[in-house]
Design a protein around this motif. Structure first.
Motif, PDB file in Angstrom:
ATOM      1  N   PRO B 179       0.801  -1.232   0.000  1.00 12.37           N
ATOM      2  CA  PRO B 179       0.000   0.000   0.000  1.00 12.37           C
ATOM      3  C   PRO B 179       0.832   1.278   0.000  1.00 12.37           C
ATOM      4  N   ALA B 180       1.969   1.285   0.697  1.00 11.75           N
ATOM      5  CA  ALA B 180       2.771   2.511   0.732  1.00 11.75           C
ATOM      6  C   ALA B 180       3.362   2.803  -0.646  1.00 11.75           C
ATOM      7  N   SER B 181       3.895   1.772  -1.298  1.00  9.01           N
ATOM      8  CA  SER B 181       4.471   1.981  -2.642  1.00  9.01           C
ATOM      9  C   SER B 181       3.391   2.403  -3.618  1.00  9.01           C
ATOM     10  N   ARG B 182       2.205   1.849  -3.412  1.00  2.96           N
ATOM     11  CA  ARG B 182       1.072   2.153  -4.264  1.00  2.96           C
ATOM     12  C   ARG B 182       0.723   3.639  -4.156  1.00  2.96           C
ATOM     13  N   ARG B 183       0.699   4.133  -2.926  1.00  4.52           N
ATOM     14  CA  ARG B 183       0.378   5.545  -2.723  1.00  4.52           C
ATOM     15  C   ARG B 183       1.498   6.428  -3.270  1.00  4.52           C
ATOM     16  N   GLU B 184       2.768   6.017  -3.051  1.00  4.34           N
ATOM     17  CA  GLU B 184       3.888   6.814  -3.572  1.00  4.34           C
ATOM     18  C   GLU B 184       3.794   6.946  -5.087  1.00  4.34           C
ATOM     19  N   LEU B 185       3.465   5.824  -5.732  1.00  2.02           N
ATOM     20  CA  LEU B 185       3.353   5.867  -7.196  1.00  2.02           C
ATOM     21  C   LEU B 185       2.204   6.788  -7.612  1.00  2.02           C
ATOM     22  N   ALA B 186       1.095   6.729  -6.854  1.00  2.00           N
ATOM     23  CA  ALA B 186      -0.045   7.594  -7.175  1.00  2.00           C
ATOM     24  C   ALA B 186       0.364   9.061  -7.059  1.00  2.00           C
ATOM     25  N   ASP B 187       1.113   9.386  -6.003  1.00  2.00           N
ATOM     26  CA  ASP B 187       1.562  10.776  -5.825  1.00  2.00           C
ATOM     27  C   ASP B 187       2.408  11.222  -7.018  1.00  2.00           C
ATOM     28  N   ILE B 188       3.286  10.306  -7.445  1.00  2.00           N
ATOM     29  CA  ILE B 188       4.161  10.643  -8.572  1.00  2.00           C
ATOM     30  C   ILE B 188       3.340  10.863  -9.840  1.00  2.00           C
ATOM     31  N   LEU B 189       2.416   9.956 -10.097  1.00  3.96           N
ATOM     32  CA  LEU B 189       1.619  10.064 -11.322  1.00  3.96           C
ATOM     33  C   LEU B 189       0.801  11.344 -11.324  1.00  3.96           C
ATOM     34  N   ARG B 190       0.275  11.713 -10.136  1.00  2.87           N
ATOM     35  CA  ARG B 190      -0.518  12.935 -10.053  1.00  2.87           C
ATOM     36  C   ARG B 190       0.338  14.169 -10.308  1.00  2.87           C
ATOM     37  N   SER B 191       1.624  14.084  -9.918  1.00  8.90           N
ATOM     38  CA  SER B 191       2.481  15.270 -10.035  1.00  8.90           C
ATOM     39  C   SER B 191       2.957  15.495 -11.474  1.00  8.90           C
ATOM     40  N   LEU B 192       2.753  14.516 -12.351  1.00  7.95           N
ATOM     41  CA  LEU B 192       3.285  14.641 -13.708  1.00  7.95           C
ATOM     42  C   LEU B 192       2.316  15.407 -14.588  1.00  7.95           C
ATOM     43  N   ASP B 193       2.885  16.217 -15.453  1.00  8.27           N
ATOM     44  CA  ASP B 193       2.055  16.972 -16.380  1.00  8.27           C
ATOM     45  C   ASP B 193       2.094  16.259 -17.725  1.00  8.27           C
ATOM     46  N   VAL B 194       1.398  15.125 -17.791  1.00  2.00           N
ATOM     47  CA  VAL B 194       1.454  14.330 -19.007  1.00  2.00           C
ATOM     48  C   VAL B 194       0.141  13.561 -19.125  1.00  2.00           C
ATOM     49  N   THR B 195      -0.245  13.250 -20.360  1.00  2.00           N
ATOM     50  CA  THR B 195      -1.446  12.446 -20.583  1.00  2.00           C
ATOM     51  C   THR B 195      -1.168  11.016 -20.111  1.00  2.00           C
ATOM     52  N   VAL B 196      -2.145  10.428 -19.414  1.00  5.40           N
ATOM     53  CA  VAL B 196      -1.924   9.073 -18.889  1.00  5.40           C
ATOM     54  C   VAL B 196      -3.061   8.154 -19.323  1.00  5.40           C
ATOM     55  N   LEU B 197      -2.689   6.977 -19.828  1.00  3.16           N
ATOM     56  CA  LEU B 197      -3.666   5.916 -20.037  1.00  3.16           C
ATOM     57  C   LEU B 197      -3.223   4.766 -19.146  1.00  3.16           C
ATOM     58  N   MET B 198      -4.108   4.378 -18.215  1.00  2.00           N
ATOM     59  CA  MET B 198      -3.716   3.409 -17.206  1.00  2.00           C
ATOM     60  C   MET B 198      -4.568   2.150 -17.359  1.00  2.00           C
ATOM     61  N   VAL B 199      -3.941   1.046 -17.704  1.00  6.47           N
ATOM     62  CA  VAL B 199      -4.656  -0.226 -17.820  1.00  6.47           C
ATOM     63  C   VAL B 199      -4.655  -0.869 -16.448  1.00  6.47           C
ATOM     64  N   THR B 200      -5.828  -1.162 -15.903  1.00 10.31           N
ATOM     65  CA  THR B 200      -5.791  -1.690 -14.532  1.00 10.31           C
ATOM     66  C   THR B 200      -7.021  -2.526 -14.170  1.00 10.31           C
ATOM     67  N   HIS B 201      -6.817  -3.422 -13.222  1.00  6.87           N
ATOM     68  CA  HIS B 201      -7.916  -4.135 -12.572  1.00  6.87           C
ATOM     69  C   HIS B 201      -8.217  -3.526 -11.213  1.00  6.87           C
ATOM     70  N   ASP B 202      -7.343  -2.584 -10.829  1.00 14.59           N
ATOM     71  CA  ASP B 202      -7.425  -2.017  -9.486  1.00 14.59           C
ATOM     72  C   ASP B 202      -8.396  -0.837  -9.538  1.00 14.59           C
ATOM     73  N   LEU B 203      -9.689  -1.114  -9.308  1.00 19.63           N
ATOM     74  CA  LEU B 203     -10.709  -0.090  -9.537  1.00 19.63           C
ATOM     75  C   LEU B 203     -10.591   1.090  -8.573  1.00 19.63           C
ATOM     76  N   PRO B 204     -10.326   0.861  -7.281  1.00 18.58           N
ATOM     77  CA  PRO B 204     -10.136   2.029  -6.408  1.00 18.58           C
ATOM     78  C   PRO B 204      -8.993   2.921  -6.876  1.00 18.58           C
ATOM     79  N   TYR B 205      -7.946   2.291  -7.410  1.00 21.13           N
ATOM     80  CA  TYR B 205      -6.803   3.063  -7.901  1.00 21.13           C
ATOM     81  C   TYR B 205      -7.221   3.911  -9.102  1.00 21.13           C
ATOM     82  N   ALA B 206      -8.035   3.319  -9.970  1.00 25.49           N
ATOM     83  CA  ALA B 206      -8.539   4.063 -11.130  1.00 25.49           C
ATOM     84  C   ALA B 206      -9.365   5.258 -10.662  1.00 25.49           C
ATOM     85  N   LEU B 207     -10.196   5.022  -9.653  1.00 20.92           N
ATOM     86  CA  LEU B 207     -11.044   6.093  -9.138  1.00 20.92           C
ATOM     87  C   LEU B 207     -10.202   7.204  -8.520  1.00 20.92           C
TER      88      LEU B 207
END
Lengths: 253, 255
Positions: B179-207
């Protein structure tokens, strides 16, 4: 580079030998070994001088004698053959401690032992002062075919990954009560090896996909180019040059 | 946070009528239409075997030869612009051990730009910037196999960011992360100014990360809308074999 992720033969340090560009060291060791091998075996003093030269390099590289000697043990399986030679070789014989030994065989054994030991010692010195990664860069610089360098670099990168996979498969086997205790279990081990091969092959395909996605088109880009100054070259080549002098003296005297 | 697509700049990604059958005859895509505007973060959801990976491999031209078109920032994907396309589309694969193939982190991140001809101090600067973006600048000289899984995944993101891509495509970014690495990655992805397409089964993460989601099911886009709405639509979710984790209610989450 910190500790813990260097390869086992490497000994971290900041000596002048550590600081030399890798390709100069590779060239120096290669030439040194050639010179040693072409020395006549009867010139025993020459081999002693070579050993002194290597000791000087070890001193300059601050590699302790114990470290070097311990790593020389790798030679033992090869030396075993040399020990047999005086017993099996033909020709004139002498009596040593009540055993009849071949003179020719004795010279042959000495030849293998002396040249082998010096070659291994030089390689151990190279390995303990140069990191694997640097060695690859050196080989690349010395124009070794790039495909070979790529293969070697992938071996370093994926060796641990595949060993780890092998370990997990072993644990999985053992968890289901399997223990390799005899010939009848070789089939299971062979199948595991096959599975490991296929997994590694598939990983290879995925890695290739990832490489292509990042612009790989058949050749690795040069990221770190190593270069050596004239002074570094002459410093590194001191060893083979000194050895060459000894070798020539060995032929002349 | 999210930049709405402006009509002036071309969309980051435009997929039109994309259909594809594998050489063995298995058809994976049956006419996919998808447009992603610049700066959007979109989740691509769908059950196993829906054709998600097949779609992703079309985005940078690894797979071609089916019907339809793929356009990245106005540039059609095809043989003529392949190098440019692969620079613009950064794919982060699921297993970082596949993605990180060089002996050290620094060389791995440098691989893409070096292959494109960047050299010397500029290469150093870009590698450092990309590693700093994912918080891994201190690990530049480490071999990848000495990093934790979460760190390896972050370096894998850096190997793609260093190409300054138009669109970042992440294949199951949260898989195998604690969970900690998951949140760190989310923080990083949010901080990027780039278009993102994320393929995932992790629905809360998508939300959490993507305001918009599309559902790919049986080779077509079955739904396209705000992530919260899609996840709250129980019939839609059931129809496409998507399930939320136990006790998770998308309506109760404030994004």
């Amino acid at each position: 580079m910190g500790a813990g992720h260097a390869h086992k033969l490497y000994r971290h340090g900041h000596s002048p030998v550590h600081g030399l560009p890798p390709h100069t060291k590779l060239a120096a060791v290669f030439c040194f070994v050639i010179v040693v091998v072409s020395t006549p075996r009867e010139a025993m003093w020459a081999f002693a001088l070579y050993a002194v030269l290597l000791a000087a390099v070890a001193y300059a590289a601050r590699v302790p004698a114990g470290f070097l000697l311990k790593r020389l043990l790798i030679e033992i399986p090869f030396v075993a053959f040399a020990v047999l030679m005086p017993f099996v070789a033909q020709g004139e014989r002498v009596d040593v401690l009540g055993m009849s030994l071949s003179v020719n065989g004795l010279w042959g054994a000495w030849n293998v032992l002396a040249k082998g030991t010096l070659g291994v010692a030089a390689s151990v010195l190279l390995a303990s002062t140069t990191e694997l990664r640097e060695l690859l860069l050196g080989l690349q610089r010395l124009r070794l075919p790039p495909l070979l360098v790529q293969i070697a670099s992938f071996m370093i990168r994926y060796g641990d990954v595949i060993t780890d996979e092998m370990r997990r498969m072993k644990i999985a086997r053992e968890s289901r009560g399997f223990e390799a205790s005899g010939v009848k279990h070789w089939g299971v081990l062979a199948k595991s090896a096959g599975a490991l091969f296929i997994r590694s092959y598939e990983r290879g395909e995925r890695v290739h996909l990832a490489m292509v996605s990042r612009g790989y088109a058949g050749s690795m880009p040069v990221i770190d180019d190593v270069s050596a100054s004239r002074a570094q070259w002459s410093y590194a080549l001191t060893l083979p040059c000194a050895a060459l002098v000894v070798c020539l003296l060995g032929w002349l005297l | 946070m999210t930049v709405s697509p402006t009509p002036l700049s071309p969309a980051s990604l435009e997929v039109g009528g994309l259909a594809y059958a594998y050489p063995d005859g298995h058809q994976a895509l049956f006419g996919v239409d998808l447009t992603i505007g610049r700066g959007e973060r979109v989740a691509l959801l769908g059950p196993n075997g829906a054709g998600k990976t097949t779609l992703v491999l079309h985005l940078n031209g690894i797979l071609t030869g089916g019907a339809g078109t793929v356009t990245v920032a106005g540039l059609p994907v095809g043989k003529r612009h392949m190098a440019e396309i692969r620079r613009k589309v950064g794919i982060v694969f699921q297993d970082p051990d596949d993605q990180l193939f060089m002996p050290t982190v620094r060389e791995d991140v440098a691989f893409g730009p070096a292959a494109a001809g960047v050299k010397g101090p500029e290469l150093e600067a870009r590698v450092h910037k990309a590693l700093a973006q994912v918080g891994m600048a201190d690990f530049a000289d480490r071999p990848p196999h000495h990093l934790s899984f979460g760190q390896r995944r972050r370096v894998a993101v850096a190997t793609v960011l260093v190409m300054e891509p138009e669109i970042l495509v992440l294949d199951e970014p949260s898989s195998n992360l604690d969970p900690a690495s998951r949140r760190e990655l989310a923080d990083i992805l949010r901080s990027l100014d780039v278009t993102v397409l994320m393929v995932t089964h992790d629905l809360p993460y998508a939300l959490e990360l993507c305001p918009r989601s599309v559902i790919l099911s049986e080779g077509v886009i079955a739904a396209d809308g705000t992530t919260g709405d899609l996840l709250a639509d129980e019939d839609l979710m059931r129809a496409h074999r998507l399930e939320l984790p136990f006790g998770f209610d998308p309506k109760s989450v404030k994004v």
